[in-house]
Design a protein around this motif. Structure first.
Motif, mmCIF file in Angstrom:
data_model
loop_
_atom_site.group_PDB
_atom_site.id
_atom_site.type_symbol
_atom_site.label_atom_id
_atom_site.label_comp_id
_atom_site.label_asym_id
_atom_site.label_seq_id
_atom_site.Cartn_x
_atom_site.Cartn_y
_atom_site.Cartn_z
ATOM 1 N N GLY A 90 0.794 -1.221 0.000
ATOM 2 C CA GLY A 90 0.000 0.000 0.000
ATOM 3 C C GLY A 90 0.827 1.272 0.000
ATOM 4 O O GLY A 90 0.314 2.353 -0.332
ATOM 5 N N SER A 91 2.102 1.177 0.353
ATOM 6 C CA SER A 91 2.977 2.356 0.395
ATOM 7 C C SER A 91 4.010 2.317 -0.720
ATOM 8 O O SER A 91 5.055 2.983 -0.623
ATOM 9 N N ALA A 92 3.739 1.564 -1.774
ATOM 10 C CA ALA A 92 4.714 1.365 -2.854
ATOM 11 C C ALA A 92 5.150 2.682 -3.485
ATOM 12 O O ALA A 92 6.338 2.894 -3.748
ATOM 13 N N SER A 93 4.207 3.582 -3.731
ATOM 14 C CA SER A 93 4.548 4.849 -4.398
ATOM 15 C C SER A 93 5.530 5.671 -3.579
ATOM 16 O O SER A 93 6.442 6.302 -4.132
ATOM 17 N N VAL A 165 4.553 -9.149 -0.469
ATOM 18 C CA VAL A 165 5.203 -8.413 -1.547
ATOM 19 C C VAL A 165 5.530 -9.338 -2.717
ATOM 20 O O VAL A 165 5.383 -8.976 -3.879
ATOM 21 N N LYS A 166 5.953 -10.550 -2.395
ATOM 22 C CA LYS A 166 6.343 -11.520 -3.428
ATOM 23 C C LYS A 166 5.159 -12.342 -3.917
ATOM 24 O O LYS A 166 5.018 -12.610 -5.112
ATOM 25 N N PHE A 254 12.323 -5.604 -2.107
ATOM 26 C CA PHE A 254 10.916 -5.185 -2.241
ATOM 27 C C PHE A 254 10.698 -4.338 -3.476
ATOM 28 O O PHE A 254 9.671 -4.452 -4.147
ATOM 29 N N ILE A 255 11.642 -3.440 -3.748
ATOM 30 C CA ILE A 255 11.477 -2.473 -4.824
ATOM 31 C C ILE A 255 11.272 -3.150 -6.186
ATOM 32 O O ILE A 255 10.619 -2.604 -7.078
ATOM 33 N N PHE A 256 11.795 -4.372 -6.342
ATOM 34 C CA PHE A 256 11.692 -5.075 -7.633
ATOM 35 C C PHE A 256 10.333 -5.769 -7.793
ATOM 36 O O PHE A 256 9.976 -6.161 -8.906
ATOM 37 N N ASP A 257 9.598 -5.917 -6.695
ATOM 38 C CA ASP A 257 8.312 -6.617 -6.767
ATOM 39 C C ASP A 257 7.114 -5.697 -6.557
ATOM 40 O O ASP A 257 5.979 -6.154 -6.608
ATOM 41 N N LEU A 258 7.374 -4.419 -6.294
ATOM 42 C CA LEU A 258 6.267 -3.461 -6.079
ATOM 43 C C LEU A 258 5.794 -2.873 -7.398
ATOM 44 O O LEU A 258 6.554 -2.763 -8.342
#
Length: 258
Positions: A90-93, A165-166, A254-258
């Protein structure tokens, strides 16, 4: 360790802002606003107490309070872990734009649920007064099982947030798992009705020990057993330790799966 503590202190105001945002978003455009944090658990507890007290006739003293204590504990765990699970997604952006310790997002969801837990405890206290239930001094010790509950929920929340996340399927599967967990937690039934094999299975559940301790200090005026307290504390701390380790190990990806 000092680096982690300094980092947490540095982002503490940000954590407060996240918690405040979560609460405001939840009650945005409602007439009573944040007052619902007290009214919602109070109304839910009243309804559940009336319904289950008539459906189930267990030989339990103060069964409505027995049930309400179970709801306080289980509802917080369900709410906290469910919200924490989607914290990173939910906080990906925001995570993609600036550096913020990612565990802060999980902690904010648990802290938001903690506010509801405090409101639920206040509602439970009001109901006890309304029912003319005996108020024991041991109620002051309720902070002990509640603290262990928060530690346990945070540990599970960190693990779930990492997995979600994954694998997004866990977001849909978790509600089913929580339904199973509810029946493996003595929320609405006494432990005395369980067969021996199921009794031991239910006792493995850390929520069971926390719930028993909470009921003992709130309803029955009994002090927590030392063995149960130490074992439950060890389980909660171990869960938090595993959660921190799993989260820390995978957070850079995480950044690669968001």
């Amino acid at each position: 360790m000092s680096v982690y503590i300094q980092n947490f202190v540095k982002f503490k105001p940000f954590l407060k802002e996240l918690v405040s945002r979560d609460v405001k978003v939840k009650y945005r455009r409602s007439i009573l606003g944040v007052l619902w944090t007290l009214l919602n658990p109070l109304l839910m507890m009243t309804v559940l107490s009336i319904v289950f007290s008539n459906l189930f006739k267990f030989d339990i003293e103060n069964f409505p309070l027995y049930l309400l204590c179970g709801q306080v504990i289980f509802n917080f765990f369900n709410d906290a872990t469910t919200n924490a699970m989607s914290a990173i997604i939910g906080s990906a952006s925001l995570i993609k734009k600036v550096y913020v310790p990612k565990y802060v997002f999980v902690m904010s969801r648990v802290c938001s649920s903690l506010i509801n837990l405090m409101a639920s405890c206040a509602a439970l206290f009001l109901i006890m007064i309304g029912m003319h239930a005996e108020l024991h001094w041991t109620m002051l010790l309720s902070v002990v099982p509640l603290f262990l509950l928060v530690v346990l929920a945070l540990g599970i929340g960190l693990i779930l947030a990492t997995i979600a996340v994954k694998y997004r399927d866990v977001l849909h599967l978790y509600s089913v798992l929580m339904a199973v967990l509810m029946y493996l937690t003595p929320v609405i039934y006494p432990m005395s009705i369980l067969p021996e094999w199921l009794y031991h299975l239910v006792m493995i559940n850390p929520l069971t020990s926390i719930l028993i301790m909470f009921r003992n200090v709130v309803i029955y005026g009994r002090l927590p057993g030392l063995v149960m307290l130490l074992v439950t504390a060890a389980e909660a701390v171990l869960c938090l330790g595993v959660g921190c380790w799993v989260f820390y190990k995978h957070q850079d990806g995480f950044i690669f799966d968001l």
